[in-house]
Design an enzyme around this catalytic site. Structure first.
Site, mmCIF file in Angstrom:
data_model
loop_
_atom_site.group_PDB
_atom_site.id
_atom_site.type_symbol
_atom_site.label_atom_id
_atom_site.label_comp_id
_atom_site.label_asym_id
_atom_site.label_seq_id
_atom_site.Cartn_x
_atom_site.Cartn_y
_atom_site.Cartn_z
ATOM 1 N N HIS A 1 0.853 -1.184 0.000
ATOM 2 C CA HIS A 1 0.000 0.000 0.000
ATOM 3 C C HIS A 1 0.892 1.237 0.000
ATOM 4 C CE1 HIS A 1 -3.097 -2.773 0.548
ATOM 5 N NE2 HIS A 1 -4.015 -1.910 0.902
ATOM 6 N N LYS B 1 -14.747 3.916 5.416
ATOM 7 C CA LYS B 1 -15.002 5.018 4.472
ATOM 8 C C LYS B 1 -16.478 5.071 4.095
ATOM 9 C CE LYS B 1 -13.248 4.979 0.187
ATOM 10 N NZ LYS B 1 -14.234 5.367 -0.835
#
Length: 878
Positions: free
Chosen positions: A137, A545
């Protein structure tokens, strides 16, 4: 600050002085004076001096273009050096109590006090399974070349940590430290080019080579000693309590740069690196194992009576096999078509058998001390890393499989698979999975997208068994998503059953996860295929999110709890795979608490968890840190399985349902429903500028034209971390808690905080986020960057943050944040003095760069440095 940290403070001070000397030498006294003035103003501002704060703002706003980059670099590099000193502190003899996990020996004593039998504890040790999945990531901002220098700084700090150094020895180490600090200063901290997926994979192999290769056997040796002392039990040589897997080169979800060809290349590269590392081990064993006495079985294996040094002979045979394998893999990597050698290494058993035969013979001949030396370490590396070095997960989005099968059914005249009902899809898939004839015609020419999906399945089918760990389906929603992948693998001719793990990552998908798995386990063909084992991945960042951190946490807990019970009832061993980001594991307590906060029984099938970006370096960047991190994981898993947390009471569940719904409503009212929110987000954070940072091989957005919903979770969190509002990590949580208090549940919340690890961990994580958030800095970003019409929205969010902090302190019954973790509170406070100027400067640079159509190169470069510096100051980016 406790006396315990004085050694770390003096290291930080020493490194700061060396950096100052370097800056003075490179750029002159006036730049160093400017940096020192800013530092003093920042310190005074943090202490509450309003005049100093205003002077700090004015000074940074008035920096000339020539001063921007040196000032940004000075504070950024200081934070990197601070992190290095802190990492060393966690393993130094003077600091181990500060951040190391509770010693395993103490855990065993505690377990015995709870009347657990030695046999129960031994069984738990035998079942121990830790699989850490390294992911690329894009949160590791620091360049690899600088990481190597920081590792060497760490080594120097370790060398200085001896009271018996002669003056000339100390001077030599200090000279090396000066060189390293100067080298770092004169090296660009920002990459010029975005890394390719192969570069990312090489970064992962470097972590194995530089840290894990030494750290894993060292941990197992230490673990074994604790077991012998506490339980009179030895860890079996063949035990595999730790495995490493990687997503680098295998994770193609939203990353068009990861192709089937890339995965094939990375698999070969990984095997090549394994031969390289094992050759070094075997060379040492060729040198060490010069003994002649052995068992008749070993003598025969080595070639009979005429062989004088049988162990050495066997090691030479292994060396030849490794050399031949390496040459073959090297040729393949160059694209040459070559025949494999007759002794090609493809399975761990080929390496294990000769080594283990030597081990058994040495023990049988009274040479146990030799058997338990380098040879044992190598045997443990074969078990942990083996021929593949790190196994690879393949990850792809569910709709890519649906599209591929739909294209095929249309070509075959069977209709449009995509438009079929779920039950029709399942019936078709099960029928084809049971069929002996192939479904894919030889002469079919599919679209490029479908061809890529099919080719990826062929790469899996061709790979040696054991080099691919699992196939993860992101955005999994229905049982057919899982069956579709099994069909595609069957059509590719995959000769083994690969674990296929659905990843549930939105709020709705988490809520439906148990239904999906119940349906799957009800299919006879599927039950026969999985042989009593199922892996399910739980998505953390995307669900947060989608719904906010509190609602997402509760949905994750409920989903795990339901899946555990369903699988238990069906007699299935469930492995839960946790897709967590960097926010777990800052310091020992949160990581330990996070594992203990999962539902009872969630770690019975072992722990499988992603280790992301910069957290890999913080937790596994040095062999000694690796030992500490693995001890923390092992202790937490043993504790969770032997002393499981309580089942939540009915009233606690009701309260969580209430506050989860309220927090989700509040979160979505801003993020989804407020028409001004996206415009505010883009203005108040460096979200658009982050796209210019060449961090990872993966695009920051799933769709280039979308809003927040199309943003990947990592840039979303990263952007809010930069402006210190830290919004994704708290928005909605405090409002949910307040709703529960308004409903008369404050006493229940206090009890939950005291008696329920799940809830107390949520509160603890909120406290840490609040300690890193900063109201005046977030407001300053608004003043410099945001249109005045949007200021009321920013003010609402900051007011909400201030109210949330009060609510959390009331529930935790604390006067100030992080009261129970003074070590981390102190660490954040120490950094703030250096991070604050970077934040102010970043807002100023964003302001300047947005005023110009073509910003000055020095402004852009300084901006990138502030982003890297704030990330270092916050210690977790995404």
């Amino acid at each position: 600050m406790n006396e315990q940290y004085s050694a770390m403070r003096s290291n930080v001070s020493m490194l700061g002085t060396l950096l100052g000397d370097t800056i003075k030498e490179a750029l002159g006294e006036h730049i160093l004076d400017r940096v020192e003035t800013i530092r003093k103003l920042s310190k005074s501002s943090r202490a509450g001096n309003e005049a100093s704060r205003q002077e700090l703002l004015t000074t940074l706003q008035n920096l000339s273009n020539d001063e921007l980059l040196p000032v940004a670099r000075a504070f950024s590099q200081f934070l990197n050096l601070t992190n290095t000193a802190e990492q060393y502190h966690s393993i130094s003899p003077h600091g181990e109590a500060a951040s190391n996990p509770e010693a395993l020996a103490q855990l065993f004593t505690r377990l015995k006090d709870k009347k657990l039998s030695d046999q129960d504890m031994r069984s738990a040790v035998d079942d121990l399974s830790i699989e850490l999945v390294l992911t690329a990531h894009p949160t590791e901002i620091t360049r690899r070349t600088l990481i190597h220098k920081l590792v060497e700084v760490n080594t120097c700090l370790s060398q200085l940590d001896h009271n018996d150094l002669a003056d000339y020895e100390r001077n030599k180490i200090m000279r090396r430290l000066r060189q390293l600090v100067a080298q770092s200063w004169h090296t660009d901290e920002i990459r010029k080019l975005r890394p390719s997926p192969v570069d990312e994979a090489k970064w992962g192999f470097a972590v194995v080579e530089n840290s894990l290769w030494e750290g894993v056997p060292a941990f197992l040796r230490e673990f074994n000693e604790q077991l012998e002392n506490s339980l009179d039990y030895r860890l079996p040589v063949e035990a595999v309590p730790i495995r490493f897997t990687s997503w680098m080169g295998g994770d193609r979800d939203g990353n068009p740069n990861v192709t089937a060809e890339i995965t094939r290349h990375v698999l070969l590269l990984s095997r090549w690196k394994a031969t390289d590392l094992f050759l070094r081990d075997i060379q040492v064993l060729v040198s060490e194992l010069s003994m002649s006495e052995c068992t008749p079985e070993l003598r025969e294996l080595a070639g009979g009576e005429e062989v004088l040094e049988p162990y050495r002979q066997l090691m030479k045979n292994v060396r030849t096999q490794l050399t031949n394998t390496q040459a073959y893999l090297e040729a393949r990597l160059k694209g040459e078509r070559v025949l494999p050698p007759h002794d090609l290494l493809v399975s761990n058993d080929q390496l294990w058998e000769p080594l283990y035969a030597c081990y058994q013979s040495l023990k049988a001949c009274g040479m146990e001390i030799i058997a338990n030396g380098q040879l044992l370490d190598t045997l443990r590396r074969v078990r942990c890393f083996g021929v593949p070095l790190v196994r690879i997960d393949v990850r792809q989005e569910s709709t890519r499989h649906t599209d591929a099968i739909a294209e095929l059914t249309r070509y075959l005249g069977l209709g449009d698979y995509e438009s079929w009902s779920e039950s029709d899809k399942q019936a078709f898939l099960v029928r084809e999975l049971n069929s002996k004839r192939p479904l894919v015609p030889l002469k079919w020419e599919p679209s490029a997208e479908t061809q890529e999906v099919l080719e990826t399945c062929r790469v899996i089918a061709e790979a040696p068994q054991g080099s691919i760990a699992a196939y993860v389906i992101s955005m999994a929603k229905v049982p057919s998503d899982v069956l579709a992948v099994h069909l595609l693998l069957k059509e590719a001719g995959c000769p083994f059953t690969l674990p296929v793990a659905p990843l549930f990552e939105t709020l709705d998908d988490l809520n439906n996860a148990d239904d999906v798995m119940t349906q799957l386990l009800g299919i006879d063909w599927y039950r026969g295929l999985i042989q009593g084992k199922q892996m399910v991945m739980i998505g953390y960042s995307d669900s947060a999110k989608d719904a906010g951190v509190m609602a997402a946490s509760w949905a994750q807990y409920r989903a795990q709890d339901a899946l555990i019970k369903t699988c238990e009832k069906a007699g299935i061993t469930l492995t839960l795979f946790h897709g967590r980001g960097g926010s777990i594991g800052r310091g020992g307590a949160p990581a330990h608490a996070a594992l203990l906060s999962q539902p009872p029984g969630s770690l019975k099938g072992g722990l499988r968890v992603t280790e992301q970006g910069e957290m890999i370096r913080f937790k596994f960047g040095l062999p000694e840190v690796t030992i500490s991190s693995l001890a923390l994981y092992a202790g937490a898993i043993l504790e969770a399985n032997l002393l499981p947390p309580p089942e939540p009471k009915k009233e606690w569940i009701e309260v969580m349902d209430l506050l989860s719904d309220a927090s989700c409503d509040m979160y979505r009212s801003y993020v989804r429903e407020n028409p001004e929110f996206v415009r505010y987000f883009r203005a108040a954070t460096p979200e658009l500028e982050l796209g210019k940072l060449p961090l990872g091989s993966r695009p920051a957005k799933r769709r280039p034209d979308g809003g927040v919903e199309s943003l990947r979770a990592i840039p979303w969190i990263f952007a809010w971390t930069q402006n210190r509002l830290m919004l994704p990590a708290w928005l909605g949580a405090g409002a949910g808690l307040q709703r529960a208090i308004d409903a008369g549940k404050q006493d229940v919340l206090a009890t939950m905080c005291r008696d329920w690890p799940f809830f107390s961990t949520r509160i603890g994580m909120l406290e840490m986020v609040f300690a890193k958030a900063d109201l005046w800095l977030a407001e300053y970003y608004d003043q410099r960057l945001v249109d005045k019409s949007l200021w009321p929205l920013g003010q609402q969010l900051r007011d909400q943050l201030a109210a949330d902090i009060k609510v959390v302190l009331a529930i935790a019954n604390d006067d100030h944040l992080m009261a129970d973790l003074p070590w981390i509170a102190e660490s954040i406070a120490l950094r703030n003095v250096y991070t604050d100027p970077l934040n102010v400067l970043q807002a100023e640079l964003l302001h300047r760069s947005r005023q110009q159509e073509h910003p000055d190169a020095c402004v852009e470069q300084a901006l990138m440095v502030t982003i890297a510096g704030v990330a270092a100051g916050m210690r977790n980016t995404g």
